[in-house]
Scaffold this motif. Structure first.
Motif, mmCIF file in Angstrom:
data_model
loop_
_atom_site.group_PDB
_atom_site.id
_atom_site.type_symbol
_atom_site.label_atom_id
_atom_site.label_comp_id
_atom_site.label_asym_id
_atom_site.label_seq_id
_atom_site.Cartn_x
_atom_site.Cartn_y
_atom_site.Cartn_z
ATOM 1 N N VAL B 286 36.298 44.302 46.412
ATOM 2 C CA VAL B 286 37.172 43.639 45.447
ATOM 3 C C VAL B 286 37.459 42.207 45.888
ATOM 4 C CG1 VAL B 286 39.456 43.671 44.395
ATOM 5 C CG2 VAL B 286 38.180 45.791 44.617
ATOM 6 N N LEU B 287 37.764 42.040 47.159
ATOM 7 C CA LEU B 287 38.020 40.698 47.682
ATOM 8 C C LEU B 287 36.785 39.813 47.532
ATOM 9 C CD1 LEU B 287 40.092 38.933 49.213
ATOM 10 C CD2 LEU B 287 38.947 39.610 51.317
ATOM 11 N N PHE B 288 35.638 40.373 47.873
ATOM 12 C CA PHE B 288 34.388 39.618 47.809
ATOM 13 C C PHE B 288 34.134 39.115 46.377
ATOM 14 C CE2 PHE B 288 29.779 39.440 47.117
ATOM 15 C CZ PHE B 288 29.400 38.574 48.125
ATOM 16 N N ILE B 289 34.265 40.026 45.410
ATOM 17 C CA ILE B 289 34.005 39.627 44.019
ATOM 18 C C ILE B 289 34.997 38.558 43.574
ATOM 19 C CG2 ILE B 289 33.980 40.431 41.619
ATOM 20 C CD1 ILE B 289 32.832 43.063 42.588
ATOM 21 N N ALA B 290 36.275 38.747 43.945
ATOM 22 C CA ALA B 290 37.285 37.766 43.549
ATOM 23 C C ALA B 290 36.984 36.398 44.149
ATOM 24 C CB ALA B 290 38.680 38.239 43.955
ATOM 25 N N VAL B 291 36.574 36.380 45.421
ATOM 26 C CA VAL B 291 36.285 35.101 46.077
ATOM 27 C C VAL B 291 35.092 34.431 45.401
ATOM 28 C CG1 VAL B 291 35.466 34.037 48.208
ATOM 29 C CG2 VAL B 291 37.301 35.715 48.281
ATOM 30 N N VAL B 292 34.050 35.203 45.126
ATOM 31 C CA VAL B 292 32.886 34.645 44.440
ATOM 32 C C VAL B 292 33.324 34.036 43.106
ATOM 33 C CG1 VAL B 292 30.739 35.237 43.226
ATOM 34 C CG2 VAL B 292 31.186 36.156 45.498
ATOM 35 N N TYR B 293 34.143 34.788 42.394
ATOM 36 C CA TYR B 293 34.573 34.359 41.071
ATOM 37 C C TYR B 293 35.405 33.074 41.151
ATOM 38 C CZ TYR B 293 36.496 34.680 36.376
ATOM 39 O OH TYR B 293 36.876 34.415 35.091
ATOM 40 N N VAL B 294 36.309 33.012 42.134
ATOM 41 C CA VAL B 294 37.139 31.817 42.295
ATOM 42 C C VAL B 294 36.263 30.596 42.569
ATOM 43 C CG1 VAL B 294 38.782 30.681 43.820
ATOM 44 C CG2 VAL B 294 39.237 32.992 43.006
ATOM 45 N N ARG C 104 51.064 30.591 39.152
ATOM 46 C CA ARG C 104 50.250 30.805 40.360
ATOM 47 C C ARG C 104 49.859 32.280 40.472
ATOM 48 N NH1 ARG C 104 50.918 26.249 39.915
ATOM 49 N NH2 ARG C 104 49.129 26.709 38.659
ATOM 50 N N ILE C 105 50.843 33.168 40.175
ATOM 51 C CA ILE C 105 50.546 34.599 40.234
ATOM 52 C C ILE C 105 49.485 34.963 39.180
ATOM 53 C CG2 ILE C 105 51.522 36.912 39.912
ATOM 54 C CD1 ILE C 105 54.172 35.754 40.989
ATOM 55 N N ILE C 106 49.679 34.419 37.986
ATOM 56 C CA ILE C 106 48.720 34.695 36.902
ATOM 57 C C ILE C 106 47.316 34.211 37.281
ATOM 58 C CG2 ILE C 106 48.131 34.119 34.506
ATOM 59 C CD1 ILE C 106 50.487 35.989 34.728
ATOM 60 N N ASP C 107 47.251 32.973 37.827
ATOM 61 C CA ASP C 107 45.945 32.457 38.245
ATOM 62 C C ASP C 107 45.290 33.380 39.263
ATOM 63 O OD1 ASP C 107 46.078 30.331 36.601
ATOM 64 O OD2 ASP C 107 46.724 28.884 38.120
ATOM 65 N N GLY C 108 46.121 33.867 40.192
ATOM 66 C CA GLY C 108 45.598 34.774 41.215
ATOM 67 C C GLY C 108 45.058 36.046 40.596
ATOM 68 N N MET C 109 45.789 36.579 39.623
ATOM 69 C CA MET C 109 45.337 37.825 39.004
ATOM 70 C C MET C 109 44.118 37.609 38.130
ATOM 71 S SD MET C 109 48.863 39.714 38.144
ATOM 72 C CE MET C 109 47.948 41.062 37.438
ATOM 73 N N LEU C 110 44.042 36.413 37.528
ATOM 74 C CA LEU C 110 42.875 36.131 36.691
ATOM 75 C C LEU C 110 41.633 35.877 37.537
ATOM 76 C CD1 LEU C 110 44.450 33.977 33.860
ATOM 77 C CD2 LEU C 110 43.440 36.228 33.637
ATOM 78 N N ALA C 111 41.819 35.810 38.852
ATOM 79 C CA ALA C 111 40.658 35.657 39.721
ATOM 80 C C ALA C 111 39.859 36.948 39.805
ATOM 81 C CB ALA C 111 41.089 35.215 41.115
ATOM 82 N N PHE C 112 40.439 38.057 39.310
ATOM 83 C CA PHE C 112 39.686 39.306 39.260
ATOM 84 C C PHE C 112 39.168 39.504 37.838
ATOM 85 C CE2 PHE C 112 43.042 39.804 42.383
ATOM 86 C CZ PHE C 112 42.375 40.321 43.466
ATOM 87 N N PRO C 113 37.877 39.794 37.698
ATOM 88 C CA PRO C 113 37.433 40.224 36.376
ATOM 89 C C PRO C 113 38.280 41.431 35.962
ATOM 90 C CG PRO C 113 35.559 39.899 37.827
ATOM 91 C CD PRO C 113 36.782 39.760 38.672
ATOM 92 N N SER C 114 38.726 41.510 34.690
ATOM 93 C CA SER C 114 39.793 42.466 34.360
ATOM 94 C C SER C 114 39.377 43.917 34.621
ATOM 95 C CB SER C 114 40.268 42.276 32.918
ATOM 96 O OG SER C 114 39.204 42.514 32.031
ATOM 97 N N LEU C 115 38.108 44.243 34.387
ATOM 98 C CA LEU C 115 37.677 45.623 34.656
ATOM 99 C C LEU C 115 37.781 45.934 36.144
ATOM 100 C CD1 LEU C 115 36.451 48.140 33.224
ATOM 101 C CD2 LEU C 115 34.260 47.403 34.143
#
Lengths: 338, 314, 284
Positions: B286-294, C104-115
């Motif tokens: 999960v961390l890896f994917i998030a970092v890539v995405y960021v 900032r929190i929202i940006d952090g959460m949007l860093a994850f694809p929602s699925l």
């Protein structure tokens, strides 16, 4: 050189078909300036765009009329033949210089595109020609400004660039659709001056569209007055500004701020709105707003008829009737002041 | 531009902080004792205690968090409970297939979406445009895993043209690699094609009647050039930001697609690890994917700024 | 005219689906759980319109009943994330200082694809209907916050809000009486789309085996089981999928229609060119 005969331009809107240009005829001779004046919504911009068919199509259609440019009917030309006219034989400049240049391309590239569209030459030569054109329209430091983007230019400078683009193909006719409306007054004067200079230098004919009577009187030799898609008066500048016998033109002139000493308390404007073009009023289109209107005006839709040599008017009033009524209205104006 | 780049780089810091908090919390949101859940009922108290220590669960939350941040900053994502290998190594072994799939799907998306949008806008006054709008709405309503099943049924079972499972690394053979990727990449791309084409179409329709296109037409430029050059260039700039949305969709979709087509990528690793309750690996992926995405988003924003001269020269 | 009809039709269809699945036990000829080992994996017939599954259960009955979970999850997620997102979005759009923290929190959460965020949360919480609802609400909340916030920022500068602020009316009153009614339309549109997305996401999670317990009939669970039989019993895979597509499409059409009727200048509107042209004529 340009002869428009009974042109009709229709626009298919969701509320019905709009007769944006309704049976307009006029001619432009080489080297002369024709002014087209009218309020917003009078159809003058649609008319200007109709000449080179730049109205979005559909929903705009040209069901009737001819636009003869040096003998060939532009309405009958194929898209390909029309492209040879656009930018080459006829150049056009638009109202809003801020949005008329593509924001993502360099100014030089947009000018070079205009040159290379019609002339076969190397990119290098086209660049040289572009610099020459920019100098011609009075842009200082033309060489270095070629690589700037439109947002680096002021409104007046952008309009100069657009004029340069319109001139790229050495057109015989330049159509200017409200070229100074979006500009400051001092810049307006400079742009008009530039257009006059170009006309003198290259003998270009100009069609100048404006709602500003001042601009028209300064530039034009012949004038068309448009109202709800039709020409309601045409004639020389003097015919229109000093010898009008058309109530609409008279109302337009009356609404000008006057500098001749007869001060009005307030600016007089024409009452009401231009008519709905989907369902125009019965009789004369102007009668609901016309201070001269009589009962006959509700029934008769006047045609454009010659009054004197070269002076045409669309009104059922005779010159005598008009003068008498005008005298009465003007004295009322004066009394209002005193 | 430089100032913008620096500002944008700094904006990553709070985002990464939130990301790490959320990833850290994954273990702690679990109701009950994770160590107990992992080992199950037959775990001896000693084994549970040992696992607790390995996971750091015996310390306070704050200390655990600080330790965890320290570790990830030096690239230590912990150890897989299932295979006892370092998590970072487990992930790296699985990255190849996922990136291959992503890149193929992305290329497919752009190759199909851009010409489609241009064509639709070119023929905007025909029945084609409302048809396309409806089709893109339908496309957004089809679950991609179900679409994948249909394709497997059609192209894999009924008319076996493409392999429906497995992955061949690129160094074994470029042809074999792409041959195995086509079907999964197409499914992955299908959702995004509609989305991107729709956004491009909207953007192009916005600019198709702008004044500058009239200037171009008045120059005598042919309509196809007006669309391809003047309209598309203006529509593409905002679309770069859409690519971020697309990559998020692809990263999420890859989990599903890898599972269906048995591609040994990080998506499949994630699902397997969830079933195995291998928390360190779940967190790592999960961390890896998030970092890539960021970082992809960062690149896209910088690209956007670079492409738009109004930002580039400010 | 056409748009209003479209909204009405899609909304009534949704209502129909809901009523149909709630009242299923009254009108279904077979019980969804009724197994018949003699009738395993039989294709569509007069007795079983959608065929039977690997336990000999009627797929039509299963599909109808499975709609309950999908609709409950979709509606709950739409409501929860909309309410939460509206609150945070209003606060962020209205208070400058809170805005910084929330975004900032929202940006952090949007860093994850929602699925992925949903997957991670379900992995932590464990799979059940309520946990799926929590996980999905949490992953759709940031998008809603963003949309509400930007709508509020637009409204904020409008004169009557400024006037209300200077006249000393309390913030809460301003927020709920002046600001909220003006940002309702994007909220409703987005809420409809979240409804649709949540149904898709629930199906995907269940299909992956990390969603609702396998014993509960859901479309995702059915498709998960159908996957192995795809070559011998394709109807088992096809019908539940069609059910998802129809439900989600109805919601998407509704959302699209609502957007068009709320905002006449929305992108991609069918009539937009004509509308714009009319404006041009007026100013020409």
């Amino acid at each position: 050189m340009l002869e428009v005969k009974n042109l009709k331009t229709q626009i298919d809107t969701s509320e019905g078909i709009v007769q944006a240009v309704d049976g307009v005829s006029f001619t432009v001779r080489a080297g002369e300036t024709l002014g087209i004046v009218g309020e917003s919504g009078s159809g003058k911009s649609v008319l200007a765009n109709s000449i080179m068919q730049l109205n979005p199509n559909p929903p705009t259609f040209y069901p009737e009329g001819e636009i003869l440019f040096e003998g060939s009917n532009l309405l009958k030309l194929s898209e390909k033949q029309l492209r040879k006219i656009r930018g080459n034989e006829i150049g056009m400049i638009f109202q809003d210089p801020m949005s008329s240049l593509n924001p993502v391309f360099k100014v030089g590239a947009q000018l070079v595109e205009a040159i290379l569209t019609h002339q076969k030459m190397s990119r290098k030569n086209a660049k040289a020609r572009a610099i020459e054109l920019l100098k011609d329209v009075g842009i200082p430091d033309a060489e270095s400004r070629m690589d700037d983007y439109p947002h680096h230019f002021s409104g007046g400078m952008r309009q100069r660039v657009l004029i340069a683009i319109a001139l790229a193909g050495n057109p015989k006719l330049l159509i200017a659709d409200e070229p100074t409306t979006a500009l400051d007054v001092t810049i307006q004067a400079q742009i008009l001056e530039l257009m006059k200079g170009i006309q003198e230098k290259y003998g270009t004919a100009i069609i100048l569209i404006s709602h500003d009577l001042g601009v028209i009187s300064q530039m034009a030799e012949k004038v068309l007055v448009m109202y709800s898609g039709r020409i309601v008066e045409k004639g020389s500048v003097n015919d229109i500004f000093y010898r009008t016998s058309m109530p609409y033109t008279w109302s337009l002139l009356r609404s000008l701020p006057r500098l001749d000493g007869v001060a009005h308390e307030r600016l007089i404007s024409i009452e009401g709105q231009p008519p709905n073009l989907v369902s125009p009023p019965k009789g004369c289109n102007f009668h609901p707003r016309c201070p001269f209107a009589t009962e006959k005006c509700l029934e008769i839709d006047p045609e454009l008829m010659p009054r004197k040599e070269g002076h045409w008017v669309a009104c059922i009033l005779t010159e005598q009737e008009f003068e008498a009524e005008k005298e009465r209205l003007e004295s009322a104006d004066r009394e209002g002041v005193l | 531009m430089l100032q913008y780049t620096i500002r944008r780089l700094f904006s990553i810091i709070p985002v990464m902080l939130i990301v790490s908090v959320i990833v850290f919390l994954i273990v702690h949101l679990t109701p009950g004792n994770p160590a107990y859940l992992i080992l199950g009922e037959d775990g001896s108290p000693e084994a549970i205690a040992q696992l607790e220590e390995q996971l750091g669960l015996d310390k306070s939350m704050a200390i655990q968090f600080v330790d965890w941040i320290k570790n990830i900053l030096v690239g230590d994502l912990g150890q897989s409970i299932y295979s006892s290998e370092p998590v970072i190594q487990v992930i790296m072994e699985r990255v190849g297939p996922t990136f291959s799939l992503m890149i193929t799907a992305m290329s497919l998306t752009l190759i199909i979406a851009i010409p489609t949008a241009v064509f639709i806008v070119w023929r905007r006054n025909t029945i084609l445009d409302p048809l396309f709008t409806s089709a893109s709405l339908l496309g957004a309503s089809i679950p991609e895993f179900w679409f994948a099943m249909l394709l497997v049924l059609g192209l894999g079972v009924a008319v076996p043209i493409f392999p429906v499972a497995g992955y061949v690394p690129i160094d074994v053979g470029l042809g074999d690699w792409i041959y195995h990727l086509i079907l999964p990449a197409f499914v992955l791309a299908s959702v995004e094609i509609g989305l991107i084409a729709r956004m491009l179409r909207d953007g192009m329709l916005e600019s198709v009647n702008q004044d500058y296109t009239k200037t171009a037409r008045a120059k005598g430029v042919r309509e196809s050039v007006v669309l391809m050059k003047h309209v598309l260039s203006n529509a593409l700039i905002p679309t770069t930001t859409v690519i971020g949305v697309m990559i998020a969709g692809l990263l999420g979709g890859t989990v599903i697609i890898e599972t269906i087509f048995t591609i040994p990528g990080i998506g499949q690793l994630l699902i397997d690890s969830i079933h195995r309750r291998d928390y360190p690996v779940i967190q790592g992926v999960v961390l890896f994917i998030a970092v890539v995405y960021v970082f992809v988003n960062l690149l896209i924003d910088l690209l956007y700024a670079f492409l738009d001269p109004r930002i580039r020269y400010d | 005219m056409f748009k209003k009809k479209r909204n009405l039709i899609s909304a009534s269809l949704l209502l129909l689906f809901t009523v149909a699945t709630i009242t299923a036990s009254w009108w279904l000829p077979v019980l969804p759980s009724e197994m018949d080992s003699a009738k395993r994996l039989i294709g569509p017939s007069a007795d079983h319109w959608f065929g039977t599954d690997h336990f000999g259960r009627d797929i039509l009955a299963q599909t109808v009943v499975a709609a309950r979970v999908s609709l409950v999850v979709g509606l709950s997620v739409a409501l929860i994330s909309t309410v939460l997102g509206t609150i945070t979005g209003l606060i962020a759009g209205y208070y400058k200082r809170a805005d910084f923290v929330i975004m900032r929190i929202i940006d952090g959460m949007l860093a994850f694809p929602s699925l992925l965020l949903a997957l991670a949360l379900v992995a932590a919480l464990g799979g059940s209907v309520s946990n799926i609802i929590i996980a999905l609400s949490f992953s759709f909340w940031p998008v809603m916050t963003r949309i509400v916030r930007s709508a509020v920022l637009q409204i904020n500068s409008i004169q009557y809000v400024e006037a209300a602020k200077t006249s000393g009316i309390g913030d809460l009153v301003i927020l709920f009486r002046y600001v909220l009614p003006n940002v309702l339309s994007p909220i409703i549109v987005q809420g409809t789309f979240i409804f649709a997305k949540a149904i898709l996401a629930e199906a995907a999670l269940s299909f992956l085996g990390v969603g609702v317990e396998p014993s509960t009939p859901t479309w995702g669970n059915m498709l998960q089981e159908a996957q192995i039989y795809i070559s011998i019993a394709p109807w088992f895979s096809i019908f539940p999928g069609i059910a998802i597509v129809i439900t989600v499409l109805t919601l998407n059409i509704l959302g699209d229609g609502l957007r068009d009727s709320f905002d006449p200048h929305a992108k991609g509107k069918v009539n937009r060119k004509k509308g714009r042209l009319k404006k041009q004529i007026n100013v020409a």
